[in-house]
Design a protein around this motif. Structure first.
Motif, PDB file in Angstrom:
ATOM      1  N   ALA A 195       1.072  -1.159  -0.063  1.00 49.49           N
ATOM      2  CA  ALA A 195       0.082   0.012  -0.046  1.00 49.49           C
ATOM      3  C   ALA A 195       0.906   1.222   0.004  1.00 49.49           C
ATOM      4  O   ALA A 195       1.184   1.833   0.939  1.00 49.49           O
ATOM      5  CB  ALA A 195      -1.036  -0.061   1.204  1.00 49.49           C
ATOM      6  N   LEU A 196       1.326   1.805  -1.192  1.00 46.50           N
ATOM      7  CA  LEU A 196       2.039   2.766  -1.387  1.00 46.50           C
ATOM      8  C   LEU A 196       1.648   3.634  -2.463  1.00 46.50           C
ATOM      9  O   LEU A 196       1.524   3.307  -3.573  1.00 46.50           O
ATOM     10  CB  LEU A 196       3.523   2.201  -1.699  1.00 46.50           C
ATOM     11  CG  LEU A 196       4.624   3.097  -1.666  1.00 46.50           C
ATOM     12  CD1 LEU A 196       5.037   3.566  -0.471  1.00 46.50           C
ATOM     13  CD2 LEU A 196       5.925   2.594  -2.405  1.00 46.50           C
ATOM     14  N   PRO A 197       1.097   4.586  -2.189  1.00 49.09           N
ATOM     15  CA  PRO A 197       0.504   5.791  -3.107  1.00 49.09           C
ATOM     16  C   PRO A 197       1.638   6.131  -4.012  1.00 49.09           C
ATOM     17  O   PRO A 197       2.740   6.806  -3.507  1.00 49.09           O
ATOM     18  CB  PRO A 197      -0.120   6.854  -2.236  1.00 49.09           C
ATOM     19  CG  PRO A 197       0.502   6.704  -0.958  1.00 49.09           C
ATOM     20  CD  PRO A 197       0.953   5.448  -0.868  1.00 49.09           C
ATOM     21  N   ASP A 208       6.889 -10.111 -11.661  1.00 51.20           N
ATOM     22  CA  ASP A 208       5.846  -9.329 -12.608  1.00 51.20           C
ATOM     23  C   ASP A 208       5.649  -8.100 -11.281  1.00 51.20           C
ATOM     24  O   ASP A 208       5.499  -8.382 -10.214  1.00 51.20           O
ATOM     25  CB  ASP A 208       4.722  -9.905 -13.043  1.00 51.20           C
ATOM     26  CG  ASP A 208       4.074  -8.964 -13.799  1.00 51.20           C
ATOM     27  OD1 ASP A 208       4.771  -7.999 -14.513  1.00 51.20           O
ATOM     28  OD2 ASP A 208       2.959  -8.977 -14.150  1.00 51.20           O
ATOM     29  N   ALA A 209       5.448  -6.829 -11.886  1.00 52.97           N
ATOM     30  CA  ALA A 209       5.082  -5.628 -10.863  1.00 52.97           C
ATOM     31  C   ALA A 209       4.129  -4.995 -11.686  1.00 52.97           C
ATOM     32  O   ALA A 209       4.378  -4.537 -12.642  1.00 52.97           O
ATOM     33  CB  ALA A 209       6.404  -5.224 -10.353  1.00 52.97           C
ATOM     34  N   ALA A 225      -3.022   3.469  -6.184  1.00 55.31           N
ATOM     35  CA  ALA A 225      -3.115   2.838  -5.139  1.00 55.31           C
ATOM     36  C   ALA A 225      -1.928   1.936  -4.258  1.00 55.31           C
ATOM     37  O   ALA A 225      -2.030   1.529  -3.132  1.00 55.31           O
ATOM     38  CB  ALA A 225      -4.204   1.630  -5.108  1.00 55.31           C
ATOM     39  N   GLY A 226      -0.964   1.643  -5.179  1.00 51.99           N
ATOM     40  CA  GLY A 226       0.281   1.154  -4.496  1.00 51.99           C
ATOM     41  C   GLY A 226       1.050  -0.109  -5.561  1.00 51.99           C
ATOM     42  O   GLY A 226       0.743   0.180  -6.678  1.00 51.99           O
TER      43      GLY A 226
END
Length: 375
Positions: free
Chosen positions: A315-317, A357-358, A363-364
């Motif tokens: 959870a990293l904006p 994969d990323a 939202a993060g």
């Protein structure tokens, strides 16, 4: 006890809003301490009183103090440095090198943060409000406990250092615990609705999320007053200006989870308890300083099983223009966003998996992990 940290870009009015919030809480019957770590000494001006390092009563239930970082360094650092020199000498480092190594960058900020924690623990406060310095200084301040604790942990394996560092390690651990406990501590970001300032606010949200520190509210200050019935050039200017601000504010609100309060620009600067309470009543008209919905509490890491692997949600904006880098460092994931780096320990179940994969969004991060392929 609640601890509220107020910060924002220099000049956005964070000190005034911190003081107004403290005055409102005190009037509501909560014993409140407002303490400033900002070298600008603006808190005393907002409260229209002289402040000392130790809390003094400003009004019923309202106490205030100003942490003097330089005085703390002058008083505390010589003793700490001598202890550090003794430890370094025990490792075989000569006198000159030991002296150079004990000039610790950030010691004034660390001592200031420790003093806030001491003041918070020393009184029977319901709420402690901290008027922090500008955003960049605050981010550096809040990063120190974790950063220094990592070095202390690495040195702890050396027997000669254990006793000398144990107190510091315990102190840093407690600071970190308090800062990252959302039931105790949260940050309130004050900003003016301008594109440059809002861009910095988004970056600050990301940086605080990296540190595991919750932002429970954003406060948009100095909106141009609405001028629907005003004619002439002044009315046209105000309507244009407010329209621009509303667009910027709408864009921000659509991309954050924390609630946003708004406050219109005032003709006169609020100084003293009466003026601060008037401002607070406007700011907190919809819900009280501690009664709002608060930011959505989302854990930093969330793991979900999927097929033969896992999805790891962080959870990293992330603003659209963020410079993001991911790297695996042993059992940790190194996340770097716009030059700010944090090592996040991977859950034990994922340590034998590799990232394949990323995906990144506002939202993060969502990482897909699969078992490591061994030859």
């Amino acid at each position: 006890m609640r601890i509220l940290l107020f910060t924002g870009k220099g000049g956005v009015g964070k000190t005034t809003i911190a003081a107004a919030t403290a005055a409102r809480l005190a009037r509501d019957g909560r014993k409140t301490l407002v303490v400033s770590t900002d070298a600008a000494h603006s808190l005393a001006d907002a409260l229209d009183t002289r402040l000392r390092p130790d809390p003094s009563e400003v009004d019923s239930n309202l106490f205030a103090s100003h942490v003097d970082s330089r005085e703390l360094v002058d008083r505390s650092w010589p003793r700490l440095r001598e202890q550090a020199r003794g430890v370094l000498a025990g490792l075989g480092i000569d006198e000159l090198d030991a002296e150079e190594l004990t000039v610790l960058p950030g010691v004034d900020e660390l001592l200031a943060l420790g003093e806030v924690a001491r003041l918070a623990a020393a009184g029977t406060w319901d709420v402690v409000i901290v008027d922090c310095g500008p955003t960049a200084e605050t981010l550096r301040l809040l990063a120190l406990p974790e950063a220094i604790a990592r070095y202390v942990d690495r040195l702890f394996g050396k027997r000669v250092l254990r006793e000398a560092l144990r107190t510091l390690a315990d102190h840093l651990t407690e600071l970190r615990r308090v800062l990252t406990d959302p039931d105790v501590t949260s940050v309130r970001l004050v900003f003016t609705p301008e594109r440059v300032v809002v861009a910095e606010t988004r970056r600050t949200l990301t940086a605080l999320a990296l540190r595991g520190i919750q932002v429970d509210e954003l406060i948009a200050n100095r909106l141009a007053p609405k001028a629907r019935r005003w004619g002439g050039p002044a009315g046209a200017w105000l309507r244009t200006r407010r329209g621009e601000q509303d667009v910027v504010l709408g864009q921000l609100e659509s991309s954050v989870t924390a609630p946003v309060r708004v406050l219109e620009h005032r003709a006169a600067e609020p100084v003293g308890s009466a003026a601060l309470l008037e401002l607070a009543d406007e700011l907190y008209a919809e819900w009280g300083p501690l009664d709002g919905p608060g930011g959505e509490r989302v854990p930093l890491l969330d793991v979900q099983r999927t097929g033969d692997g896992y999805l790891l949600r962080i959870a990293l904006p992330l603003p659209d223009d963020s410079a993001l880098n991911l790297a695996r460092v042993g059992d940790e994931l190194a996340i770097t966003v716009d030059g700010l780096r944090r090592l996040i320990a991977l859950p034990a179940a994922l340590r034998r998996y590799e990232v394949v994969d990323a995906e990144a969004s506002q939202a993060g991060l969502v990482l897909r992990l699969r078992p490591e392929v061994t030859a």
